[in-house]
Scaffold this motif. Structure first.
Motif, PDB file in Angstrom:
ATOM      1  N   VAL A 192     -27.004  40.189  79.712  1.00  0.00           N
ATOM      2  CA  VAL A 192     -26.221  39.670  78.582  1.00  0.00           C
ATOM      3  C   VAL A 192     -25.468  38.427  79.031  1.00  0.00           C
ATOM      4  CG1 VAL A 192     -24.291  40.167  77.034  1.00  0.00           C
ATOM      5  CG2 VAL A 192     -25.964  41.947  77.531  1.00  0.00           C
ATOM      6  N   GLY A 196     -23.150  35.469  71.744  1.00  0.00           N
ATOM      7  CA  GLY A 196     -22.818  35.929  70.391  1.00  0.00           C
ATOM      8  C   GLY A 196     -21.354  36.237  70.209  1.00  0.00           C
ATOM      9  N   HIS A 214     -22.345  45.550  74.306  1.00  0.00           N
ATOM     10  CA  HIS A 214     -23.776  45.367  74.036  1.00  0.00           C
ATOM     11  C   HIS A 214     -24.580  46.669  74.083  1.00  0.00           C
ATOM     12  CE1 HIS A 214     -27.353  42.848  73.720  1.00  0.00           C
ATOM     13  NE2 HIS A 214     -27.932  43.706  74.551  1.00  0.00           N
ATOM     14  N   TRP A 233     -27.714  48.805  72.235  1.00  0.00           N
ATOM     15  CA  TRP A 233     -28.693  47.828  71.765  1.00  0.00           C
ATOM     16  C   TRP A 233     -29.755  47.641  72.846  1.00  0.00           C
ATOM     17  CZ3 TRP A 233     -24.054  44.287  70.324  1.00  0.00           C
ATOM     18  CH2 TRP A 233     -23.487  44.749  69.113  1.00  0.00           C
ATOM     19  N   THR A 265     -31.896  45.329  73.565  1.00  0.00           N
ATOM     20  CA  THR A 265     -32.390  43.963  73.706  1.00  0.00           C
ATOM     21  C   THR A 265     -31.560  43.211  74.728  1.00  0.00           C
ATOM     22  OG1 THR A 265     -30.959  43.211  71.907  1.00  0.00           O
ATOM     23  CG2 THR A 265     -33.219  43.852  71.333  1.00  0.00           C
ATOM     24  N   GLU A 292     -29.688  39.651  75.870  1.00  0.00           N
ATOM     25  CA  GLU A 292     -29.075  38.465  75.261  1.00  0.00           C
ATOM     26  C   GLU A 292     -29.057  37.393  76.341  1.00  0.00           C
ATOM     27  OE1 GLU A 292     -25.271  37.140  72.505  1.00  0.00           O
ATOM     28  OE2 GLU A 292     -24.897  38.331  74.315  1.00  0.00           O
ATOM     29  N   THR A 316     -27.146  37.519  70.252  1.00  0.00           N
ATOM     30  CA  THR A 316     -26.794  38.645  69.398  1.00  0.00           C
ATOM     31  C   THR A 316     -26.113  38.114  68.143  1.00  0.00           C
ATOM     32  OG1 THR A 316     -26.451  40.019  71.355  1.00  0.00           O
ATOM     33  CG2 THR A 316     -25.553  40.828  69.278  1.00  0.00           C
ATOM     34  N   LYS A 350     -22.723  41.026  63.722  1.00  0.00           N
ATOM     35  CA  LYS A 350     -23.013  42.325  64.319  1.00  0.00           C
ATOM     36  C   LYS A 350     -22.100  42.607  65.512  1.00  0.00           C
ATOM     37  CE  LYS A 350     -26.961  44.875  66.266  1.00  0.00           C
ATOM     38  NZ  LYS A 350     -28.405  44.773  66.621  1.00  0.00           N
ATOM     39  N   VAL A 351     -22.008  41.654  66.444  1.00  0.00           N
ATOM     40  CA  VAL A 351     -21.202  41.865  67.640  1.00  0.00           C
ATOM     41  C   VAL A 351     -19.703  41.837  67.316  1.00  0.00           C
ATOM     42  CG1 VAL A 351     -21.072  39.437  68.359  1.00  0.00           C
ATOM     43  CG2 VAL A 351     -21.030  41.239  70.077  1.00  0.00           C
TER      44      VAL A 351
END
Length: 623
Positions: free
Chosen positions: A431, A435, A584, A590, A592, A594, A600, A604-605
């Motif tokens: 990450v 985001g 995250h 999550w 995925t 980043e 992200t 959402k974040v």
């Protein structure tokens, strides 16, 4: 401070701050003058050695602090797993008071007590007698004095100050009100005074006894088990003559047991030995199997003096926002000596462990300074260190690693993407925090803003901010032609009209990144908002403008064991890049990454951060 402070609670010099060391100046001057002007036969080496002893004890104490904090951040042998907080750090800030008092009493004793002058280096008879006096009168009297301190009257007025620390650190051992500490000094002076009376003292005994007291004190309060079981198997009676950190930790958690100074024999004799002491020792020595790490935040050293601001450095300095003050410049020559070591022995190390919602987080440091990230020769080495840290974190079961400060960048590692390319089967999520950082910056822009000036080096965050602002129909201006041409090329066609190359600095909101120049800031109008999108704050600050903090969040109350400040941020505030890793996967799961070009979604974040109790840090320097 005790719950009901009694007489002589405060130390005599508590109002002097660090100027308390000036109290030693007359004694030091007299000692040096006397030593230099005396002939060899008349020189008093013990008197002359008092200052070096003081300095060595300060260094020795600091080493215990650093080693203990390093071990409790990474070791499975921690005894008490509760949280340590800023209140305890503040309460234990003046741990050096007892070292100053020792030096003053040694000077006075050397001046006025017969038999305390011109001590020989060695005296076998005195060594044996000192050991017997400690085992007998010192340990015996301490035991009963300690029990008396736990009577409500004395406990509420004095000893409760010491017991306010449930999770002990080495320096907790010397944190007492002045009156209580003075009685301890009277007890510890019994061997010194006795040997002086019979002329059996020596420099080795004096120094050795101080080293013994410091070692046992610090070891007993270090909160990780370090005494090997082998020595008790070889010599079983040693359990009556030497305590362990786990033995004394019971006294700080149960209060009414294990009162002994260093030798548990008196707890056995008088029935105050806690029956769980042996099992806790074995359990602590074995380690906690359930200890695991869910999130790793990877940072690095910043300025040369920043090494002392680490949690492993000076506790009182680390508990405050980093400011390169006079005290750090005084010791900066020592920090310069550490720079070559980062090239030779550097490896990533852990400095802090936090807990939140039954999950664990660690902060790791890449042993490189900010200026080293600018050197092309260091690029491959730094990337190897970061990649190794990622793989090590995955091996230990971490689910996410967030890249802080200069550990992410287009030129360095394509914002972490190269590690995915090299390790395609890697399960840990990387990450870069773009985001959440973008969400914080966008929420810092004053409501009703129609245009902003973007100035500074181009990075992933700058591009993403431009994209979102254009989507919101806010005009993004820049005075940098290269930046303008790149953004104009990358932005969707329908948003390019909101991107403008300007030759004016009239915007009231500036989004500023790395490379912001002093001359650029001086072109801003009065009351302009400077909002950083960089990891580091601007080096120069105008008093007639408003400067916002770098993207950061205030942690929830449930975020535990946070007792050091992250660089320049205030207490209980962490950077957006550190918070992003926690949110995250550790909370939202999550699945995925980043990194690279992936961001992200900010809504959402942002909502996730607020849902879990994180709040934006909204500091401004408005004057």
């Amino acid at each position: 401070m005790a719950s009901q402070p009694g007489p002589f609670t405060n130390w005599p010099w508590h109002r002097l701050g660090n100027f308390k060391y000036a109290l030693l100046a007359p004694f030091v001057a007299h000692s040096v003058h006397k030593f230099v002007t005396s002939n060899e036969e008349e020189r008093d080496f013990f008197n002359f050695s008092i200052l070096p002893i003081l300095l060595l004890r300060l260094l020795y104490s600091q080493l215990w602090i650093s080693i203990s904090r390093y071990q409790t951040a990474r070791s499975k042998r921690r005894i008490v797993t509760k949280s340590l907080d800023f209140d305890q750090v503040d309460r234990e800030r003046n741990w050096d008071d007892q070292i100053i008092l020792t030096a003053l009493l040694m000077y006075l004793g050397n001046m006025f007590i017969p038999g305390a002058q011109k001590l020989p280096w060695w005296n076998t008879k005195g060594l044996i007698l000192a050991a017997l006096l400690h085992i007998g009168p010192v340990e015996f009297l301490y035991y009963w004095f300690h029990r008396a301190l736990h009577h409500h009257f004395l406990y509420s007025r004095y000893h409760s100050h010491h017991h306010a620390s449930i999770v002990t650190e080495p320096i907790t051992s010397v944190i007492h009100p002045f009156a209580e500490e003075f009685v301890y000094f009277l007890l510890f002076s019994i061997p010194f005074l006795s040997l002086a009376i019979i002329r059996a003292g020596s420099i080795v005994i004096a120094v050795g006894y101080l080293v013994y007291i410091d070692f046992m004190n610090y070891m007993g309060h270090c909160n990780f088990e370090m005494v090997p079981n082998l020595i008790f198997r070889i010599f079983p009676p040693l359990k009556y003559l030497m305590y362990t950190p786990s033995f004394h930790s019971i006294h700080h958690t149960k209060f009414q047991a294990n009162y002994s100074l260093f030798m548990p024999i008196y707890d056995y004799i008088y029935g105050t030995y806690d029956k769980t002491s042996d099992s806790l020792y074995e359990k602590s020595l074995k380690g906690r199997e359930e200890m695991k790490t869910d999130v790793v935040y990877l940072t690095h050293l910043t300025s040369i003096q920043s090494v002392f601001h680490l949690r492993l450095g000076f506790a009182s300095v680390a508990s405050r926002p980093y400011i390169s003050g006079l005290h750090l410049w005084i010791i900066s020559p020592f920090s310069y000596l550490l720079v070559p070591l980062t090239w030779i022995f550097g490896t990533t190390f852990s400095i802090e462990r936090n807990n939140f919602n039954k999950r664990s987080m660690e902060t790791w440091v890449v042993p490189r300074y900010s200026f080293q990230y600018m050197a092309k020769l260091e690029k491959s080495t730094i990337n190897r260190l970061i990649e190794k840290a990622i793989l090590d974190a995955e091996k230990m079961g971490a689910k996410v690693l967030s890249l802080g400060l200069f550990n992410q960048g287009e030129k360095l590692n394509r914002y972490g993407e190269i590690y995915l390319s090299k390790n395609p089967r890697m399960k840990i999520k990387i990450v870069d925090g773009t985001g959440l950082a973008a969400a914080l910056i966008l929420n810092s822009i004053p409501e009703g803003t129609k245009r902003v000036l973007l100035i500074g080096k181009l990075n992933k965050l700058a591009y993403y901010l431009s994209l979102v602002l254009c989507q919101r129909k806010i005009q993004v201006e820049t005075v940098q032609k290269e930046l303008y041409e790149f953004l104009k090329l990358q932005l969707p066609q329908e948003m390019k009209d909101f991107m403008l190359l300007s030759d004016s600095y009239l915007s009231k909101v500036w989004l500023v990144g790395e490379g912001l120049r002093y001359t650029d800031q001086m072109k801003a109008a009065k009351d302009v908002h400077f909002i950083p999108y960089s990891q580091f704050p601007p080096k120069f600050v105008r008093k007639d403008c408003i400067y916002h903090s770098t993207p950061a969040m205030v942690v929830p109350k449930a975020f535990e064991n946070l007792h050091s400040c992250e660089n320049w941020l205030p207490r209980r505030v962490i950077s957006a890049w550190r918070a992003a890793g926690i949110i995250h996967i550790q909370l939202e799961k999550w699945e995925t990454h980043e990194c690279g070009e992936v961001v992200t979604p900010i809504d959402k974040v942002w909502h996730s951060a607020l849902k879990h109790g994180f709040t934006p840090f909204k500091y401004t320097s408005e004057i």
